[in-house]
Design a protein around this motif. Structure first.
Motif, PDB file in Angstrom:
ATOM      1  N   PHE A   1      -9.492   9.516   8.800  1.00 49.30           N
ATOM      2  CA  PHE A   1      -9.736  10.221   7.547  1.00 49.30           C
ATOM      3  C   PHE A   1      -8.640  10.009   6.510  1.00 49.30           C
ATOM      4  O   PHE A   1      -8.921   9.964   5.315  1.00 49.30           O
ATOM      5  CB  PHE A   1      -9.906  11.719   7.812  1.00 49.30           C
ATOM      6  CG  PHE A   1     -11.271  12.100   8.320  1.00 49.30           C
ATOM      7  CD1 PHE A   1     -12.351  12.222   7.455  1.00 49.30           C
ATOM      8  CD2 PHE A   1     -11.486  12.327   9.669  1.00 49.30           C
ATOM      9  CE1 PHE A   1     -13.611  12.567   7.910  1.00 49.30           C
ATOM     10  CE2 PHE A   1     -12.747  12.673  10.151  1.00 49.30           C
ATOM     11  CZ  PHE A   1     -13.810  12.796   9.266  1.00 49.30           C
ATOM     12  N   PHE A   2      -7.389   9.878   6.943  1.00 50.73           N
ATOM     13  CA  PHE A   2      -6.271   9.874   6.001  1.00 50.73           C
ATOM     14  C   PHE A   2      -5.600   8.522   5.800  1.00 50.73           C
ATOM     15  O   PHE A   2      -4.932   8.309   4.788  1.00 50.73           O
ATOM     16  CB  PHE A   2      -5.216  10.902   6.434  1.00 50.73           C
ATOM     17  CG  PHE A   2      -5.740  12.303   6.528  1.00 50.73           C
ATOM     18  CD1 PHE A   2      -6.287  12.931   5.423  1.00 50.73           C
ATOM     19  CD2 PHE A   2      -5.706  12.980   7.725  1.00 50.73           C
ATOM     20  CE1 PHE A   2      -6.787  14.226   5.500  1.00 50.73           C
ATOM     21  CE2 PHE A   2      -6.200  14.285   7.826  1.00 50.73           C
ATOM     22  CZ  PHE A   2      -6.743  14.901   6.706  1.00 50.73           C
ATOM     23  N   PHE A   3      -5.745   7.617   6.737  1.00 47.73           N
ATOM     24  CA  PHE A   3      -4.984   6.372   6.638  1.00 47.73           C
ATOM     25  C   PHE A   3      -5.834   5.108   6.593  1.00 47.73           C
ATOM     26  O   PHE A   3      -5.368   4.073   6.129  1.00 47.73           O
ATOM     27  CB  PHE A   3      -3.996   6.270   7.808  1.00 47.73           C
ATOM     28  CG  PHE A   3      -2.990   7.383   7.825  1.00 47.73           C
ATOM     29  CD1 PHE A   3      -1.951   7.418   6.911  1.00 47.73           C
ATOM     30  CD2 PHE A   3      -3.100   8.414   8.744  1.00 47.73           C
ATOM     31  CE1 PHE A   3      -1.027   8.447   6.905  1.00 47.73           C
ATOM     32  CE2 PHE A   3      -2.186   9.460   8.757  1.00 47.73           C
ATOM     33  CZ  PHE A   3      -1.143   9.472   7.838  1.00 47.73           C
ATOM     34  N   GLU A   4      -7.057   5.183   7.076  1.00 46.73           N
ATOM     35  CA  GLU A   4      -7.906   3.991   7.089  1.00 46.73           C
ATOM     36  C   GLU A   4      -8.470   3.727   5.698  1.00 46.73           C
ATOM     37  O   GLU A   4      -9.011   4.631   5.060  1.00 46.73           O
ATOM     38  CB  GLU A   4      -9.044   4.170   8.085  1.00 46.73           C
ATOM     39  CG  GLU A   4      -9.802   2.890   8.394  1.00 46.73           C
ATOM     40  CD  GLU A   4      -8.961   1.837   9.100  1.00 46.73           C
ATOM     41  OE1 GLU A   4      -9.300   0.640   8.975  1.00 46.73           O
ATOM     42  OE2 GLU A   4      -7.983   2.196   9.771  1.00 46.73           O
ATOM     43  N   PRO A   5      -8.334   2.492   5.171  1.00 48.77           N
ATOM     44  CA  PRO A   5      -8.900   2.170   3.852  1.00 48.77           C
ATOM     45  C   PRO A   5     -10.411   2.412   3.827  1.00 48.77           C
ATOM     46  O   PRO A   5     -11.117   2.033   4.757  1.00 48.77           O
ATOM     47  CB  PRO A   5      -8.582   0.679   3.692  1.00 48.77           C
ATOM     48  CG  PRO A   5      -7.441   0.419   4.622  1.00 48.77           C
ATOM     49  CD  PRO A   5      -7.647   1.349   5.787  1.00 48.77           C
ATOM     50  N   LEU A   6     -10.882   3.046   2.761  1.00 54.53           N
ATOM     51  CA  LEU A   6     -12.302   3.397   2.668  1.00 54.53           C
ATOM     52  C   LEU A   6     -13.040   2.592   1.600  1.00 54.53           C
ATOM     53  O   LEU A   6     -14.211   2.846   1.343  1.00 54.53           O
ATOM     54  CB  LEU A   6     -12.448   4.897   2.374  1.00 54.53           C
ATOM     55  CG  LEU A   6     -11.861   5.844   3.422  1.00 54.53           C
ATOM     56  CD1 LEU A   6     -12.062   7.297   2.998  1.00 54.53           C
ATOM     57  CD2 LEU A   6     -12.489   5.603   4.788  1.00 54.53           C
ATOM     58  N   GLY A   7     -12.367   1.646   0.981  1.00 55.97           N
ATOM     59  CA  GLY A   7     -13.021   0.849  -0.050  1.00 55.97           C
ATOM     60  C   GLY A   7     -13.767  -0.341   0.521  1.00 55.97           C
ATOM     61  O   GLY A   7     -14.122  -0.371   1.705  1.00 55.97           O
ATOM     62  N   TYR A   8     -13.982  -1.338  -0.335  1.00 55.91           N
ATOM     63  CA  TYR A   8     -14.699  -2.531   0.102  1.00 55.91           C
ATOM     64  C   TYR A   8     -13.865  -3.285   1.133  1.00 55.91           C
ATOM     65  O   TYR A   8     -12.663  -3.502   0.963  1.00 55.91           O
ATOM     66  CB  TYR A   8     -15.004  -3.442  -1.092  1.00 55.91           C
ATOM     67  CG  TYR A   8     -15.850  -4.641  -0.731  1.00 55.91           C
ATOM     68  CD1 TYR A   8     -17.218  -4.499  -0.545  1.00 55.91           C
ATOM     69  CD2 TYR A   8     -15.277  -5.897  -0.567  1.00 55.91           C
ATOM     70  CE1 TYR A   8     -18.006  -5.597  -0.200  1.00 55.91           C
ATOM     71  CE2 TYR A   8     -16.052  -7.003  -0.230  1.00 55.91           C
ATOM     72  CZ  TYR A   8     -17.420  -6.840  -0.055  1.00 55.91           C
ATOM     73  OH  TYR A   8     -18.194  -7.922   0.293  1.00 55.91           O
ATOM     74  N   ASP A   9     -14.489  -3.677   2.220  1.00 58.42           N
ATOM     75  CA  ASP A   9     -13.837  -4.374   3.324  1.00 58.42           C
ATOM     76  C   ASP A   9     -13.889  -5.878   3.063  1.00 58.42           C
ATOM     77  O   ASP A   9     -14.902  -6.526   3.325  1.00 58.42           O
ATOM     78  CB  ASP A   9     -14.543  -4.011   4.636  1.00 58.42           C
ATOM     79  CG  ASP A   9     -13.844  -4.590   5.860  1.00 58.42           C
ATOM     80  OD1 ASP A   9     -12.995  -5.480   5.701  1.00 58.42           O
ATOM     81  OD2 ASP A   9     -14.163  -4.144   6.980  1.00 58.42           O
ATOM     82  N   GLU A  10     -12.781  -6.420   2.546  1.00 53.18           N
ATOM     83  CA  GLU A  10     -12.734  -7.842   2.221  1.00 53.18           C
ATOM     84  C   GLU A  10     -12.807  -8.707   3.475  1.00 53.18           C
ATOM     85  O   GLU A  10     -13.412  -9.787   3.459  1.00 53.18           O
ATOM     86  CB  GLU A  10     -11.445  -8.158   1.448  1.00 53.18           C
ATOM     87  CG  GLU A  10     -11.372  -7.523   0.077  1.00 53.18           C
ATOM     88  CD  GLU A  10     -12.292  -8.194  -0.929  1.00 53.18           C
ATOM     89  OE1 GLU A  10     -12.842  -9.266  -0.608  1.00 53.18           O
ATOM     90  OE2 GLU A  10     -12.455  -7.645  -2.039  1.00 53.18           O
TER      91      GLU A  10
END
Length: 202
Positions: free
Chosen positions: A67-76
């Motif tokens: 929830f707090f550290f994993e990137p949540l945007g587009y997965d390049e």
């Protein structure tokens, strides 16, 4: 059995490459995995203490990483949107986790506010008794959450997918120790993101 283990490998690989880019998340998963192994051992000694360890240490470290550290945007790396990853997630995606964790957080409040739960269980009189009732409730929740999603997958996917997922969840602590044991070292070197999670898995 060959198909079963191949499906298990695929689920593990997809989970890793889609949801474990952050080195902090990987390190928290290592802590979670070690404490889960301790909880497994305690299951045969004191199941209530096992549940307290699993939920208070293992699950909080594991889910805070997501929830707090994993990137949540587009997965390049995987060329996938967060929405796509959430849609194809076999187990508990972030939305389902919010529901599960909300129930988890509500259980102690319910037991404290209504001792005995309207006569359903014995009324607690000491803090130790309350703590053990909370641990017992969390033990039931953990088993129920595992069985619910497994059976759910029987209907929306197939029986093998459900059994593979359950096997993955139960064996994840051991697998995560092997997979993420070097993550703290990468953090000490200043690396916050694993830019090639596929390579790390293989």
């Amino acid at each position: 059995m060959r198909n079963f283990f191949e499906a298990l490998r695929t689920q593990r690989f997809d989970d890793h490459r889609y949801y474990h880019h952050s080195r902090i998340n990987q390190s928290l998963h290592l802590i979670s995995a070690i404490s889960f192994v301790v909880a497994y051992a305690m299951l045969f000694i004191d199941p209530v203490v096992s549940a307290l360890i699993a939920w208070l240490i293992s699950m909080t470290t594991r889910q805070s990483g997501h929830f707090f550290f994993e990137p949540l945007g587009y997965d390049e790396v995987n060329q996938a949107t967060q929405e796509h990853k959430e849609e194809i997630k076999v187990g508990y995606n972030l939305s389902r986790k919010v529901v599960l964790l909300s129930i988890w957080a509500a259980m102690p409040l319910a037991l404290y506010a209504q001792p005995g739960l309207f006569g359903l269980i014995e009324t607690w009189e000491t803090w130790t008794e309350l703590t053990r009732q909370i641990g017992g409730a969390w033990l039931i929740l953990g088993v129920a959450g595992l069985l619910f999603r497994t059976i759910h997958l029987f209907f929306i996917k197939d029986i093998q997918t459900g059994l593979v997922w359950m096997t993955k969840i139960l064996t994840d602590p051991f697998h995560d120790i092997v997979l993420y044991h070097k993550a703290p070292l990468y953090l000490l070197r200043g690396e916050l993101i694993d830019n090639n999670p596929k390579q790390m898995y293989h």
